[in-house]
Design a protein around this motif. Structure first.
Motif: not given
Lengths: 114, 666
Positions: A84-86, A88
């Motif tokens: 999810p960080w990527m 985002s």
């Protein structure tokens, strides 16, 4: 009620829309991590808190321990936070370039208060 | 302990860094003499700075000393769950800059506002709200600055400790100077001379460059500091991973680690390593206790722990100074000769620690399983869940929205030239945070397999300087230790300016309007920054011991006070003055009230200590929810503001050139 600037309405819409990606990230990360990182592992019975069930049959050194890319992350961290960080980062770039616009700026020149 | 080349490397890196900061401050200060509005230049850099510089400045301000001291210590101690702990930073730039940035920037151009209280005053046509906002900023940021000053002084002391001449010549000479100045009340502080000198150096440099160069100096030094931090992290990542054999090897090694604990990791406590046997059923706990003079020098007993598992209690006879009479080695030997203890655990003396007196534990310490570093919620040494579900939710809310509501960060958004610059800055900060926080998790997990807790001179908090000095080239070590110092400096300089802008703009210039004298404003701006710096330095001479609590309290308090009122105020035309009061005051009161038990503990109230966390959710979450709800409800029940204000804030732009600075001249 005085006349409302259409630029303001657009700014409000695109800004408050940001609550949606935040909420999606929050729900995904916390839920995924809780289900697969807090509950689904080989903790000894009653080790940490009453929230955790007895899963003593789980194999801690089996394939699911680390992420599929071989970067050494536990799978729950990989899918729960790293991915999810990527996503985002990509979303932030798309949002800043293509969703957010400059409507509502008063065309004031730089350094106007000089 | 660093050897001399390392000490010289650190000293040279520090000198180069300080020379760069001084140069940037001097260059920035020249802008203040140019013919333009002083307050706009001093507090906002005349809104003509480049977007990438402001973006890096925003990021550097958000990263405080805790990022390079407390955060690595938590990763080192609790493992992979810290990735979830910091996970909210994946959307932090979007929320903190995107939620209100564009709108605040447009409003500040339209109204001429240069501070957040400035905007609130115009929006609600209330000098009372502006005054309350200013006082809240001054209160919370001053409290926060005391913690930041202490962090800066400690880091600088560590940085200089091994520089040739520092311990042998400079510190004794400085101690003599302190002894000759009794009015400072610092005589006889020989054990704290290094801290006090470092505090003075830190305070002097950061206050002088902020005071002299204003916002422009703060931004450009932030850029330098942001680059130092990024370079430090990106050097450390491959270095540590190569030494550790790669990340998969690190995780495998952590997973296979037997339950263990190290008791005593400071220079006064001699570390003993306890490792549970694989056959131990349930958790194993250890406790060192002092007993009276009529007992044996060392006695060992094994009893059921009140919660679960077995407790090994080591009783140590105390001498007249209430210190254990046995040595750490004797404790280890006694356990090795105790048959029942041997079935439970193994004890060994840590290398590089010596054989002094064993540490005394105030409560039983739990031996922590290696798998606890791979999975959540991890546990503390007292056996409590470290990051349970409620806190996981709270932190996801806290990181994002405390940034979105913090006037120290919001004021950065007023300085952008236009929305386009904010858009590009969101991209810059998003990538920057990913390059800082994700590598930090990898680095300090790998460090866990390279450096044993028993080798850390001051416990887990010293893992960053220990990694820097043990694992990289001496010259690079200086840069790496300068990174946390940079983080503290950038935060402090920004907050100093926010406080002085509140003093000058919100408490002097705006109330006086046209009668405010420009020369007096200039003088007060310089004096305000210097005065705040002096007061905080004085408070940091004897700072409170619970710094992490102080930082959390100050950050959540200021954000809870401003988040809902600012959000509703700029996006909801029906928001009223009464609604703004209800929103601000409730946010302020809930955070202060929830943290009151920490103060009560200092006053010795029984049962006090931790902040109140109803239903496991942080006070910040409750404060924001109540503040938002009261803002909405009270506004519904009370009379709206004047049509002129609504037109100014929500109407079409009338005549931009004339409206842009009309408030400025009032």
């Amino acid at each position: 009620m005085a006349e409302i600037d259409p630029g303001f309405r657009r700014t409000r819409r695109e800004s408050l829309f940001l609550i949606v990606p935040w909420l999606v990230c929050c729900l995904w990360s916390v839920t995924y991590c809780y289900l697969f990182g807090y509950r689904d592992h080989a903790r000894k019975p009653g080790d940490v808190s009453s929230l955790l069930p007895d899963l003593s049959g789980y194999d801690p050194f089996g394939a699911p321990l680390l992420d599929p890319l071989g970067w050494g992350m536990p799978t729950w961290i990989f899918w729960g936070v790293f991915v999810p960080w990527m996503v985002s980062i990509v979303f932030s770039i798309v949002y800043a370039l293509f969703v957010m616009n400059d409507a509502g700026d008063d065309d004031a020149p730089a350094g106007e208060e000089s | 302990m660093m050897d001399t080349p390392r000490g010289i490397g650190a000293g040279l890196a520090f000198l180069a860094y300080m020379a760069s900061v001084a140069g940037l401050a001097w260059w920035s200060g020249r802008y203040l003499s140019k013919p333009r509005s002083f307050v706009n230049e001093y507090f906002l850099g005349s809104r003509n700075m480049s977007s990438w510089a402001l973006a890096l400045s925003f990021a550097a301000t958000c990263i405080s000393g805790g990022t390079f001291a407390g955060f690595p210590a938590l990763i080192y101690t609790h493992g992979w769950v810290m990735f979830l702990w910091i996970g909210s930073y994946m959307v932090f730039p979007l929320v903190a800059m995107g939620l209100m940035g564009k709108r605040l920037n447009q409003l500040s151009h339209r109204t001429g506002a240069i501070t957040i209280p400035d905007i609130l005053r115009d929006r609600f046509d209330s000098s009372g709200i502006s005054l309350f906002a200013s006082l809240a900023i001054i209160f919370f940021l001053t409290v926060n600055l005391v913690a930041q000053f202490k962090s800066g002084a400690i880091i600088l002391d560590v940085l200089l400790r091994d520089t040739p001449g520092y311990q042998n010549a400079i510190l004794p000479a400085f101690g003599k100077i302190l002894d000759q100045l009794p009015f400072l009340g610092l005589t006889g502080s020989s054990d704290r001379t290094g801290y006090i000198l470092s505090l003075f150096i830190f305070a002097f440099t950061v206050v002088v460059y902020t005071m002299y160069g204003g916002f422009r100096a703060v931004v450009w030094t932030d850029v330098l500091q942001g680059i130092v931090m990024l370079v430090g992290v990106l050097i450390l990542l491959p270095t540590v991973l190569i030494k550790a054999g790669g990340m998969p090897a690190v995780s495998e090694k952590l997973a296979r680690e037997s339950p263990r604990a190290t008791i005593g990791t400071t220079q006064w406590d001699q570390a003993i390593r306890y490792t549970a046997n694989a056959t131990s059923a349930g958790p194993v706990w250890v406790e060192h206790q002092l007993v009276g003079p009529n007992r044996p020098a060392i006695a060992i007993e094994i009893v059921p722990h009140p919660q679960q598992g077995q407790l090994l209690r080591v009783e140590l006879r105390a001498d007249r100074e209430n210190r254990p009479m046995a040595s750490a080695r004797e404790v280890v030997e006694a356990i090795q000769q105790h048959p029942e203890a041997q079935t439970l655990l193994q004890a060994s003396l840590m290398k590089n620690i010596g054989e002094g007196k064993p540490a005394i534990t105030s409560a039983p310490v739990r031996l922590v399983d290696g798998l606890d570093q791979l999975y959540g919620p991890s546990i503390t040494s007292s056996g409590q869940a470290f990051h349970p579900l409620g806190l996981a939710i709270s932190f996801f809310i806290f990181w994002s929205f405390s940034g979105a509501g913090h006037p120290g960060f919001l004021v950065r958004l007023l300085a952008f030239r236009n929305s386009r610059d904010i858009r590009y800055s969101i991209i810059t900060v998003t990538i920057y945070f990913a390059l800082i926080y994700i590598p930090l998790v990898f680095i300090f997990l790998a460090a866990r397999t390279l450096i044993d807790p028993g080798e850390l001179p001051s416990g887990a908090d010293s893992i960053m300087p220990t990694v820097a000095t043990r694992l990289v080239h001496p010259l690079l070590a200086g840069i790496l230790i300068a990174a946390p110092y940079s983080a503290v400096m950038s935060t402090v300089s920004s907050f100093l300016l926010v406080i002085s802008s509140s003093l000058v703009r919100d408490l002097y210039q705006r109330p006086l309007g046209r009668s405010a004298d420009e020369r007096m404003v200039t003088l007060l701006s310089y004096l305000g920054t210097g005065l705040v710096g002096l007061v905080v330095t004085w408070m940091a001479l004897d700072p409170p011991p619970f710094l992490q609590d102080v930082v959390v309290f100050a950050s959540s308090g200021i954000s809870a006070t401003f988040l809902a009122v600012t959000l509703l105020g700029i996006y909801w035309p029906a928001m009223t003055k009464a609604g703004a009061w209800a929103s601000m005051f409730s946010g302020f009161a809930i955070v202060v009230g929830a943290h009151f038990p920490i103060l009560a503990k200092r006053w010795g109230w029984p049962g006090a200590g931790a902040p109140l966390i109803p239903l496991g959710l942080d006070p910040f979450v409750w404060a924001c929810a109540v503040s938002l709800m009261l803002g909405l409800l009270v506004s519904r029940w009370t009379r709206p503001g004047s049509p002129a204000v609504t037109a100014l804030f929500f109407g079409p732009p009338a005549a931009p050139p004339s409206t842009s600075s009309h408030r400025e001249e009032r």
